[in-house]
Structures are given as C-alpha cells and as structure tokens.
Scaffold this motif. Structure first.
Motif, short mmCIF file in Angstrom:
data_model
loop_
_atom_site.label_atom_id
_atom_site.label_comp_id
_atom_site.label_asym_id
_atom_site.label_seq_id
_atom_site.Cartn_x
_atom_site.Cartn_y
_atom_site.Cartn_z
N PHE A 36 0.82 -1.21 0.00
CA PHE A 36 0.00 0.00 0.00
C PHE A 36 0.86 1.27 0.00
O PHE A 36 0.50 2.26 -0.63
N VAL A 37 2.00 1.24 0.71
CA VAL A 37 2.91 2.39 0.71
C VAL A 37 3.31 2.71 -0.72
O VAL A 37 3.19 3.85 -1.20
N HIS A 38 3.79 1.70 -1.44
CA HIS A 38 4.25 1.91 -2.81
C HIS A 38 3.10 2.23 -3.75
O HIS A 38 3.26 3.05 -4.66
N HIS A 39 1.96 1.60 -3.51
CA HIS A 39 0.78 1.87 -4.34
C HIS A 39 0.39 3.34 -4.20
O HIS A 39 0.13 4.02 -5.21
N ALA A 40 0.34 3.82 -2.96
CA ALA A 40 -0.06 5.21 -2.72
C ALA A 40 0.95 6.21 -3.28
O ALA A 40 0.58 7.28 -3.75
N GLU A 41 2.23 5.86 -3.24
CA GLU A 41 3.27 6.81 -3.62
C GLU A 41 3.67 6.75 -5.09
O GLU A 41 4.20 7.73 -5.61
N GLN A 42 3.44 5.65 -5.77
CA GLN A 42 4.02 5.47 -7.10
C GLN A 42 3.02 5.32 -8.23
O GLN A 42 3.42 5.15 -9.38
N SER A 43 1.74 5.32 -7.93
CA SER A 43 0.78 5.13 -9.03
C SER A 43 -0.36 6.13 -8.92
O SER A 43 -0.57 6.75 -7.88
N GLN B 41 -2.95 -0.94 -11.64
CA GLN B 41 -3.53 -2.25 -11.94
C GLN B 41 -2.65 -3.39 -11.43
O GLN B 41 -3.14 -4.39 -10.91
N THR B 42 -1.34 -3.23 -11.57
CA THR B 42 -0.41 -4.25 -11.08
C THR B 42 -0.49 -4.37 -9.56
O THR B 42 -0.58 -5.48 -9.03
N PHE B 43 -0.46 -3.23 -8.87
CA PHE B 43 -0.58 -3.26 -7.41
C PHE B 43 -1.91 -3.88 -6.98
O PHE B 43 -1.94 -4.69 -6.04
N GLN B 44 -2.99 -3.53 -7.65
CA GLN B 44 -4.29 -4.10 -7.29
C GLN B 44 -4.30 -5.61 -7.42
O GLN B 44 -4.84 -6.31 -6.56
N MET B 45 -3.70 -6.13 -8.49
CA MET B 45 -3.64 -7.57 -8.69
C MET B 45 -2.81 -8.23 -7.58
O MET B 45 -3.21 -9.24 -7.01
N MET B 46 -1.66 -7.64 -7.26
CA MET B 46 -0.81 -8.20 -6.21
C MET B 46 -1.52 -8.18 -4.85
O MET B 46 -1.48 -9.18 -4.11
N GLU B 47 -2.17 -7.08 -4.53
CA GLU B 47 -2.86 -6.95 -3.25
C GLU B 47 -4.03 -7.93 -3.15
O GLU B 47 -4.23 -8.58 -2.11
N TYR B 48 -4.78 -8.04 -4.24
CA TYR B 48 -5.92 -8.96 -4.26
C TYR B 48 -5.45 -10.40 -4.03
O TYR B 48 -6.01 -11.12 -3.20
N LYS B 49 -4.44 -10.82 -4.78
CA LYS B 49 -3.96 -12.19 -4.65
C LYS B 49 -3.36 -12.46 -3.27
O LYS B 49 -3.57 -13.54 -2.70
N LEU B 50 -2.64 -11.50 -2.74
CA LEU B 50 -2.08 -11.68 -1.39
C LEU B 50 -3.20 -11.88 -0.37
O LEU B 50 -3.13 -12.79 0.47
N ARG C 203 -9.07 -1.14 2.89
CA ARG C 203 -8.13 -0.25 2.19
C ARG C 203 -7.90 -0.74 0.76
O ARG C 203 -7.77 0.05 -0.16
N ARG C 204 -7.83 -2.06 0.57
CA ARG C 204 -7.65 -2.60 -0.78
C ARG C 204 -8.84 -2.21 -1.65
O ARG C 204 -8.69 -1.82 -2.80
N LYS C 205 -10.03 -2.29 -1.08
CA LYS C 205 -11.23 -1.92 -1.83
C LYS C 205 -11.22 -0.43 -2.18
O LYS C 205 -11.71 -0.03 -3.24
#
Length: 149
Positions: A34-41, A49-58, A111-113
């Motif tokens: 989430f740190v990287h998602h919030a800061e880099q996209s 989209q990549t972060f969302q896929m990673m977060e969902y699968k995790l 938070r993922r949602k």
C-alpha cells in the motif's frame, strides 16, 4: 473428543504455527504494498492495476486462508484439555490481540477496496505507520504465550 485432541496436539500446534507464519507474512507485506501503491501510481494507470492484482492475490490466496486456518487450529488448541490456564491473564491478552489482528486484517481489506475504487485517501507515510500494528500485536501475542504474563 478430548483424548483425540490431546493425541493430535503436536500436529495441531504445528499447523497453527505454520498458519500464523503465513498470515503474519501477509500482514507485514500488504501495508508495504500500500505504501508503494499510494506513492508510485495514479488511479487507473498500469502500475495501479499491477498493485491491485498483487494486493488482491495476497489477500485472497494467502492471507484469507491462512487467517482462517490460524483461527481453526487455534480454537482446536483452546479446546485441548490442559493447554490453557483460564485462571491466568495470558489467554485473555492473547485473545484480545488476536481479535485486534483480525480487525487489522479487515481494515486492510477495506483499504484494498478503496484502492480498487480509486478512492484511497491515505498517504504512504500513514501506511508506513500502520505497518507497525501487526508487529506490536505479535509482540503481545508471543509474550503472552511464551512468558505467560
């Protein structure tokens, strides 16, 4: 039933420990994502989209099943005769901490949602701070069980 649980104790304990390790790995890693998602996209970009896929699968493939297994094996341990001293404080501090850990897991799901909906309002700094929550709860849980305070 109690004889069966007593006989299975080492197996149930082993499965509980493996489940906890898997769950904790996700609880430590997801806030970092989430740190990287919030800061880099930005919402809708390729990295988003990549972060969302990673977060969902995790959450769905690792953390969800691991949390359920942790609870199931933990409750089996609680039901095993002679394992818990209900006159001591430690079972209650552990229980409160595990419930708080579960609440944190559900907060992460929310938070993922928010990221999925393009509605994240928290900064990377805030996620860095929240990343300490599972560590603090883990400390209480381990001291509760091992030191039995």
């Amino acid at each position: 039933m109690s004889d069966l649980l007593a006989g299975l104790y080492p197996w149930v304990l082993s499965l509980h420990i493996m489940s906890v390790i898997s769950w904790m790995a996700g609880l430590f890693y997801l806030p970092r994502l989430f740190v990287h998602h919030a800061e880099q996209s930005q919402p809708g970009d390729q990295l988003d989209q990549t972060f969302q896929m990673m977060e969902y699968k995790l959450l769905k493939v690792i953390m969800g099943p691991a949390s359920v297994a942790t609870w199931v094996f933990g409750l089996l341990l609680v039901a095993t005769p002679g394992i818990i001293d209900w006159g001591a404080v430690w079972p209650y501090t552990k229980a409160v901490s595990v419930i708080a850990m579960t609440g944190f897991h559900h907060w992460l799901m929310g938070r993922r949602k928010a990221f999925e909906a393009g509605e994240n309002t928290l900064s990377g700094k805030r996620y860095r701070m929240m990343n300490e929550v599972p560590t603090l709860l883990m400390i209480v849980i381990v001291f509760s069980v091992v030191v039995k305070f």
